[in-house]
Design a protein around this motif. Sequence first.
Motif: not given
Length: 179
Positions: A45-68
């Motif tokens: 889901f995070a990867e999908r959000i990041a991909k969609e945000l990159s279409k609308h923002l000049p710079e896509a946010p960094q993305i990480g994976q967290l195991d809790a």
Amino acid sequence: MTHKLILSSPLLEITISRLCQELIENQMEGIETVILGLQPRGIYFAERIAKELSKHLPEAPQIGQLDATFYRDDYRRRDTVAPNSTNIPFIIENKRVILIDDVLATGRMVRAALDAMTAFGRPAKVELCVLIDRIYNRDLPINADYIGKSVNTLSTEKVLVEWTEQGHEADKIWLITHP
């Protein structure tokens, strides 16, 4: 056992797009936004959000994976513990962190994630984005800031999210009722 389809394409894509618009509207001036997908299924889901945000923002946010997993207060009570990997190639100090998970149920995973992410710095703000909010199942007073869909569920029901990235033919979210 019965399966009820609660969300699939194209409504899923519309939901993701709407969530991204909300994330953009609430951006904090002068503060960098980063995304942390919660293992195991929140990362898709995070990867999908990041991909969609990159279409609308000049710079896509960094993305990480967290195991809790090992920060959960109930992990020792489980028969099997299947830890995943944490991959956060940045410091979250003074950043807006968007925690992303597929389903919010009891709130225990989110509480554990808040504990786990302190190893990577102290964020300016933490917000929670979930695809499905299982209302009436909370063990802890945790609520999402961004919700794709709220679903009334009983304790005998489960929400199952199937992503194409996991090998499924299509993205589908099911409500499964156990007799």
